[in-house]
Write a protein that holds these residues in place. Structure first.
Motif, short mmCIF file in Angstrom:
data_model
loop_
_atom_site.label_atom_id
_atom_site.label_comp_id
_atom_site.label_asym_id
_atom_site.label_seq_id
_atom_site.Cartn_x
_atom_site.Cartn_y
_atom_site.Cartn_z
N SER A 1 23.13 32.80 57.89
CA SER A 1 24.41 31.94 58.35
C SER A 1 25.32 31.98 59.70
O SER A 1 25.38 33.05 59.28
CB SER A 1 24.64 33.10 56.76
N PRO A 2 26.48 31.98 59.15
CA PRO A 2 27.16 31.00 60.12
C PRO A 2 28.10 32.41 60.08
O PRO A 2 28.17 33.15 58.61
CB PRO A 2 28.64 29.89 59.07
N PRO A 3 28.90 33.01 60.99
CA PRO A 3 29.70 34.70 60.56
C PRO A 3 31.10 33.89 59.44
O PRO A 3 31.34 32.27 59.46
CB PRO A 3 30.14 34.79 62.15
N HIS A 4 31.30 34.80 59.03
CA HIS A 4 32.46 34.98 58.07
C HIS A 4 33.29 35.42 59.25
O HIS A 4 33.76 35.89 60.08
CB HIS A 4 32.19 35.99 57.45
N PRO A 5 34.76 34.23 58.49
CA PRO A 5 35.65 34.75 59.83
C PRO A 5 36.36 35.55 59.64
O PRO A 5 37.27 36.51 60.38
CB PRO A 5 36.79 33.73 58.26
#
Length: 301
Positions: A92-96
Motif C-alpha cells: 500500500s502507499p505509505p500513510h501520511p
C-alpha cells in the motif's frame, strides 16, 4: 548446473525455503524420470535470487514471485526497481504519518519523530497501531534505505522510538491484576536482530490478559536457558523476519523441543511459513495472532 545446496549457498536462501517455493510456485527445474537430483541452470539461480531480493525488501513471497514472473514475461531486468510491473502494487502507499516520521528522522528531529509516533498511537490505538502503522512504516523505512532515500541513522531513530512505545505498551499491560499463566515468552534466536515484531506481539498478548515476557532480539542460548528455567512458560513465540533468520530460529526450535518437550512453540514474522514444518505459524496479522495464542493458552489451562 547447480545442485540445490549450491543454489542455497549462492543466493543465501535456505534449502527448505527454496523447496517450499518449488512446491508452492512451480519454481523447480524439470527433472526427467530416473535422471537423479534436480540441477539448476544459471537462469534458475537468478530467478531464486530475484524472488529473495524482493522478499528481503518486505514483500510477501506471493507478491515477489508474481512480480518476478511478470518481469520474465516482459523481458526486463529481474533486479532493477525501475522494471517493476506498471500498475502492480507491491504494498500500500505509505500513510501520511509514515511519510512524516521518515522525513523528520532524515532531518534528525528526534522530537519530531517522537511526536509523530505518539500521534500514530493516538490515531490507531494500541490494539491496531502495530498492524496498521508500525509494520508498514518499518517496511517503508527499509525500502527507503535500499533506495538510498533514508540514512541508517534515520532508520534507527524511527525503530528506537517505535520500540520504546511498544515497550511502554507492554509495561502498562503487565500492570493489570490477575494476568493468566503460564507465561508467554517472546523473543528471537541468537543472530536474529529484527525484534520490533516481537515487542508488538508481546504487548498485544499482554493486553489480552496473558502474563508475557519479551526478551527482544539476538538472545544467546544461555539467556534463553536462564529465562525459561525461571519462568517455566507454557508458550514460546519466536520471530524470523529475514531469510538469514530461518536457520538460527530452526536450530533454537529444535533445542527447545528437546529440552522442554511440553512447551508449545510458535513462529511469527515474514519467514514464518518457511518454518511452518518446524512450529505452527501465527499468521501475518499481529492482533489476530495474539488472539489465537490467547485462546490456545485458555484452552490449555
Amino acid at each position: 548446473m547447480y545442485a540445490l545446496a549450491a543454489v542455497s549457498q549462492i543466493t543465501g536462501v535456505p534449502v527448505e525455503t527454496i523447496q517450499i517455493w518449488e512446491k508452492r510456485y512451480g519454481l523447480a527445474p524439470q527433472r526427467p524420470a530416473g535422471t537423479g537430483p534436480r540441477r539448476y541452470t544459471d537462469a534458475q539461480v537468478r530467478l531464486v535470487a530475484a524472488v529473495a531480493s524482493l522478499v528481503e525488501l518486505g514483500h510477501s513471497s506471493d507478491e515477489a514471485v508474481a512480480e518476478v514472473k511478470s518481469r520474465l514475461r516482459r523481458g526486463v531486468s529481474l533486479f532493477d526497481p525501475a522494471a517493476a510491473t506498471p500498475g502492480r502494487s507491491l504494498g500500500s502507499p505509505p500513510h501520511p504519518l509514515t511519510q512524516a516520521v521518515l522525513a523528520r528522522a532524515e532531518s534528525r528531529s528526534k522530537a519530531g519523530v517522537r511526536d509523530t509516533v505518539r500521534e500514530a498511537w493516538r490515531l490507531f490505538g494500541p490494539d491496531a497501531v502495530a498492524d496498521q502503522w508500525v509494520m508498514p512504516t518499518l517496511r517503508a523505512a527499509g525500502s527507503a534505505w535500499e533506495a538510498g532515500e533514508l540514512s541508517v541513522a534515520a532508520e534507527h531513530m524511527v525503530s528506537l522510538e517505535i520500540r520504546g512505545a511498544l515497550e511502554r505498551d507492554l509495561e502498562l499491560a503487565l500492570q493489570e491484576p490477575d494476568l493468566a499463566v503460564p507465561v508467554v515468552v517472546v523473543g528471537n534466536a541468537a543472530g536474529v536482530t529484527h525484534d520490533i515484531g516481537a515487542w508488538a506481539f508481546a504487548a498485544l498478548t499482554a493486553r489480552r490478559g496473558r502474563a508475557t515476557r519479551c526478551l527482544g532480539g539476538d538472545k544467546p542460548d544461555e539467556q534463553w536457558n536462564l529465562v525459561l528455567a525461571a519462568t517455566t512458560p507454557g508458550d514460546v513465540v519466536l520471530t524470523a523476519t529475514r531469510l538469514a533468520d530461518i536457520l538460527p530460529t530452526e536450530r533454537l526450535v529444535a533445542r527447545l523441543r528437546a529440552e522442554y518437550p511440553g512447551m508449545r512453540i510458535w513462529i511469527g514474522g515474514r519467514q514464518q511459513y518457511a518454518l511452518s514444518g518446524t512450529a505452527p505459524a501465527l499468521g501475518d496479522h499481529l492482533a489476530k495472532a495474539a488472539e489465537r495464542l490467547a485462546s490456545a493458552v485458555t484452552l490449555a489451562r
